[in-house]
Write a protein that holds these residues in place. Sequence first.
Motif, PDB file in Angstrom:
ATOM      1  N   LYS A 350     105.404 120.803 -54.799  1.00 53.82           N
ATOM      2  CA  LYS A 350     104.869 119.434 -54.741  1.00 53.82           C
ATOM      3  C   LYS A 350     105.866 118.437 -55.336  1.00 53.82           C
ATOM      4  O   LYS A 350     105.792 117.240 -55.068  1.00 53.82           O
ATOM      5  CB  LYS A 350     103.538 119.348 -55.474  1.00 53.82           C
ATOM      6  CG  LYS A 350     103.620 119.538 -56.973  1.00 53.82           C
ATOM      7  CD  LYS A 350     102.262 119.500 -57.656  1.00 53.82           C
ATOM      8  CE  LYS A 350     101.480 120.757 -57.408  1.00 53.82           C
ATOM      9  NZ  LYS A 350     100.307 120.888 -58.277  1.00 53.82           N
ATOM     10  N   LEU A 351     106.798 118.934 -56.165  1.00 52.57           N
ATOM     11  CA  LEU A 351     107.788 118.054 -56.780  1.00 52.57           C
ATOM     12  C   LEU A 351     108.867 117.664 -55.780  1.00 52.57           C
ATOM     13  O   LEU A 351     109.316 118.472 -54.975  1.00 52.57           O
ATOM     14  CB  LEU A 351     108.440 118.737 -57.981  1.00 52.57           C
ATOM     15  CG  LEU A 351     107.538 119.101 -59.157  1.00 52.57           C
ATOM     16  CD1 LEU A 351     108.338 119.844 -60.211  1.00 52.57           C
ATOM     17  CD2 LEU A 351     106.886 117.867 -59.753  1.00 52.57           C
ATOM     18  N   LYS A 352     109.289 116.396 -55.848  1.00 54.36           N
ATOM     19  CA  LYS A 352     110.395 115.925 -55.026  1.00 54.36           C
ATOM     20  C   LYS A 352     111.741 116.115 -55.721  1.00 54.36           C
ATOM     21  O   LYS A 352     112.786 116.193 -55.073  1.00 54.36           O
ATOM     22  CB  LYS A 352     110.204 114.441 -54.689  1.00 54.36           C
ATOM     23  CG  LYS A 352     109.075 114.176 -53.709  1.00 54.36           C
ATOM     24  CD  LYS A 352     109.390 114.783 -52.365  1.00 54.36           C
ATOM     25  CE  LYS A 352     108.292 114.503 -51.358  1.00 54.36           C
ATOM     26  NZ  LYS A 352     108.598 115.114 -50.037  1.00 54.36           N
ATOM     27  N   GLY A 353     111.718 116.157 -57.036  1.00 54.13           N
ATOM     28  CA  GLY A 353     112.952 116.326 -57.790  1.00 54.13           C
ATOM     29  C   GLY A 353     112.633 116.599 -59.245  1.00 54.13           C
ATOM     30  O   GLY A 353     111.486 116.454 -59.690  1.00 54.13           O
ATOM     31  N   VAL A 354     113.667 116.979 -60.010  1.00 55.94           N
ATOM     32  CA  VAL A 354     113.525 117.264 -61.434  1.00 55.94           C
ATOM     33  C   VAL A 354     114.704 116.634 -62.167  1.00 55.94           C
ATOM     34  O   VAL A 354     115.855 116.743 -61.719  1.00 55.94           O
ATOM     35  CB  VAL A 354     113.487 118.774 -61.719  1.00 55.94           C
ATOM     36  CG1 VAL A 354     113.363 119.039 -63.219  1.00 55.94           C
ATOM     37  CG2 VAL A 354     112.338 119.451 -60.969  1.00 55.94           C
ATOM     38  N   VAL A 355     114.403 115.978 -63.291  1.00 55.99           N
ATOM     39  CA  VAL A 355     115.453 115.396 -64.136  1.00 55.99           C
ATOM     40  C   VAL A 355     115.220 115.887 -65.557  1.00 55.99           C
ATOM     41  O   VAL A 355     114.133 115.702 -66.115  1.00 55.99           O
ATOM     42  CB  VAL A 355     115.430 113.855 -64.104  1.00 55.99           C
ATOM     43  CG1 VAL A 355     116.574 113.304 -64.946  1.00 55.99           C
ATOM     44  CG2 VAL A 355     115.522 113.341 -62.677  1.00 55.99           C
ATOM     45  N   VAL A 377     118.861 117.127 -61.673  1.00 49.93           N
ATOM     46  CA  VAL A 377     119.911 116.523 -62.491  1.00 49.93           C
ATOM     47  C   VAL A 377     119.660 116.936 -63.932  1.00 49.93           C
ATOM     48  O   VAL A 377     118.535 116.819 -64.432  1.00 49.93           O
ATOM     49  CB  VAL A 377     119.926 114.984 -62.369  1.00 49.93           C
ATOM     50  CG1 VAL A 377     120.903 114.370 -63.369  1.00 49.93           C
ATOM     51  CG2 VAL A 377     120.303 114.574 -60.948  1.00 49.93           C
ATOM     52  N   ILE A 378     120.676 117.452 -64.597  1.00 47.97           N
ATOM     53  CA  ILE A 378     120.566 117.880 -65.989  1.00 47.97           C
ATOM     54  C   ILE A 378     121.427 116.983 -66.875  1.00 47.97           C
ATOM     55  O   ILE A 378     122.224 116.185 -66.390  1.00 47.97           O
ATOM     56  CB  ILE A 378     120.989 119.353 -66.154  1.00 47.97           C
ATOM     57  CG1 ILE A 378     122.428 119.544 -65.671  1.00 47.97           C
ATOM     58  CG2 ILE A 378     120.041 120.280 -65.397  1.00 47.97           C
ATOM     59  CD1 ILE A 378     122.995 120.928 -65.921  1.00 47.97           C
ATOM     60  N   HIS A 379     121.235 117.119 -68.186  1.00 49.16           N
ATOM     61  CA  HIS A 379     121.979 116.328 -69.174  1.00 49.16           C
ATOM     62  C   HIS A 379     121.842 114.831 -68.908  1.00 49.16           C
ATOM     63  O   HIS A 379     122.802 114.070 -69.074  1.00 49.16           O
ATOM     64  CB  HIS A 379     123.453 116.726 -69.203  1.00 49.16           C
ATOM     65  CG  HIS A 379     123.687 118.091 -69.790  1.00 49.16           C
ATOM     66  ND1 HIS A 379     124.893 118.504 -70.264  1.00 49.16           N
ATOM     67  CD2 HIS A 379     122.859 119.146 -69.960  1.00 49.16           C
ATOM     68  CE1 HIS A 379     124.805 119.742 -70.697  1.00 49.16           C
ATOM     69  NE2 HIS A 379     123.570 120.164 -70.518  1.00 49.16           N
ATOM     70  N   ALA A 380     120.652 114.412 -68.463  1.00 52.16           N
ATOM     71  CA  ALA A 380     120.396 112.985 -68.232  1.00 52.16           C
ATOM     72  C   ALA A 380     119.942 112.371 -69.555  1.00 52.16           C
ATOM     73  O   ALA A 380     118.752 112.344 -69.871  1.00 52.16           O
ATOM     74  CB  ALA A 380     119.327 112.812 -67.158  1.00 52.16           C
TER      75      ALA A 380
END
Length: 748
Positions: A350-355, A377-380
């Motif tokens: 269901k998720l479109k993305g992960v930060v 995206v990591i280390h945000a």
Amino acid sequence: MPERSESESRKLLRRLRDTLATPAKGQERLDRITHMIADSMRTEVCSIYLFRDESTLELCATEGLNPGAVHQTRMRLGEGLVGRVAKTSTPINTGNAPAERGFRFMPETGEEIYSAFLGVPIQRLGERLGVLVVQSKTARQYSDDEVYALEVVAMVLAEMTELGAFIGEGEALSALHQQPVLIRGLTGQEGSAEGRVWLHEPRVVVANPVGDDPKKELKRLNKAVEELRLSVDAMMSGSEIVDKDHQQVLETYRMFANSRGWLRRMEEDIQRGLSAEAAVEKEQSTTRARMGQVPDPYLRERLHDLDDLSNRLLRILTGQGRDTGAAMPENPVLVARNIGPAELLEYGRKLKGVVLEEGSVGSHAAVVARALAIPLVIHAERITTEALNGDAILVDGDQGVVHLRPEDTVAGAFRDKIAMQAEAQSRYASLRELPALATCGTQISLHMNAGLMADLPSLAGSGAEGVGLFRTELQFLLRSRVPRRGELAALYSRVLDSAKGKRVVFRTLDIGSDKVLPYMKPQDEPNPAMGWRAIRVGLDKPGVMRMQLQALIRAAAGRPLSVMFPFVAQMSEFEAARRALLSEIERERRAGHVLPTSTEIGAMLETPSLAFAPRSFFELADFVSIGGNDLKQFFFAADRENERVRRRYDTLDVSFLDFIGRIADRCAETNTPLSFCGEDAGRPIEALCLIAMGLRTLSMRPASIGPVKHLIRRVNLAELRAVIDDAREAGALTVRPAVMEWLARQPM
């Protein structure tokens, strides 16, 4: 503490609350606050500096300094005493400010006549908002009670800033969480997504930081702490963890929940005028400040436990948190400091993305995000403090960039990019049933990587010819105990069922390094990527490896079985692992169980040493798969988790391509099937060059199969190899420019 200090502190807080409650515009409210603080503390100057951007402070209000300097005086983070307070997040209290290290005189403010200086940070749970300063002509140090009072006021100002109390004139007064923000992180999983923020751990907003009735606030705090202790006890009794070390971690958690010192400090803050929530948050801010200063990883982790307990306590007191009943928005993008694989799987597709504010390219969350084909995206940095539930967000996993509350022009350009990607994917879909056949007649076999049952539907949809790598460690990482043999056998059987006869290569348990099982004692290793991991763990823990091998054999039950051992560095390791598998097959035969119709036993070549193994190794192995991610980091001695060095090497470096060619030649001499598995297999240009060096099988994420196949079908591999050889002969360090120039001349 004298009663007078307590009442004076509460009186100052009440005056501050009353000032904030009076209707006024942002600038007027700030001016009233500085006047009130100067009057209450009987000091000539009170000034408020707020951040206008990440590294610039601006004088936004003052009582006592030149009014014309407001919104004109600015300083960089670390510049002057105010900048030092902001940078270090610690107070400065001096009776002779000009003599202090780093003092900077601001002539436009008229502050040269003031000797005494007290500055405290305005911050909320590590989020720097500004600096609160008082000054006086008399050369004196402010008392401990005065320092405490100013710190508490600064904390309340931070809460009010969070609630938008200072929206008004002046660029630095723009409300937090309303302006567009660009955050640069690192790519965890490629892809682009547009959606709305869904916070994994929603921010708890303390709406009333001032407590009128200390007795009432103390009662609320103690009731909430008791509820917290009961929940921790329930967590302890319901835990399935039997490992002694992890049981000790939970015991530490319970110890903190029952700590009298922790509770006493919060009770003292309530006596001085704070509400129960504000007292908890003040203690939490102190803990977070200590976390950043402790070098010992164990102690830092224990402070993290205390920070987590504070979050739980705040949610009990405020009723805020995950169980508020708020509905997840459409097209949710998950935002979190970090997240475990099981929690991420609960959200699912269901998720479109992960930060993530933390995380790593090889973390469990990254592996799951890849399996679910979700941009990551990591280390945000600061994303959890900048974002609010429902904020518009754009995730560019290709570039490792996040746009929070983007402007219309940015959002429009981003949508154009997504539309172009969707159009390209529709073109690739038309190639699904076509072979990866180069114009020279060479056919390449393209396989997909997997690790979850959720991956298997992509086998048909992507056009993959099989599963070149099934990561078996995810089933171990998602549990709080070692999975049972029957559970694994049932899962592996379902994987083979879903493959519908296509080849599936099962990689045995690849743990260690960044993949630590929740029920396994962490190893304190200076360089875990080169330490006790993968096949080394399996050979040292034969019971676990034997159980997994039995599960694989029983899952095959009359079907072909392909097993691959990871991180083999020398032939003796492969021989030992191979013997273990053959021994289990014989044991199963004697027990009367149905055996696999055939068994392939292979090795992952992830260390340069294995490329130089004796010829007998290549004759013994049924197949070899190059693990490109690890092999590349060891070949170039560049940690792929280290952003400073991981981008310094190029897959198309002449020396690395030569090395790949040598491996291909050695496998060709013994007719040993060779494949390449890793991120580079899914990058069309890199994949093409690997094929030109002799690879005929690649394994990649499902979404990459279309683009790679599209490019293969456009080129003549013999011509490409000639381009690579010419570049090498000419002394090029990398063949990338020559290959790109040649590709530009090829017909579409």
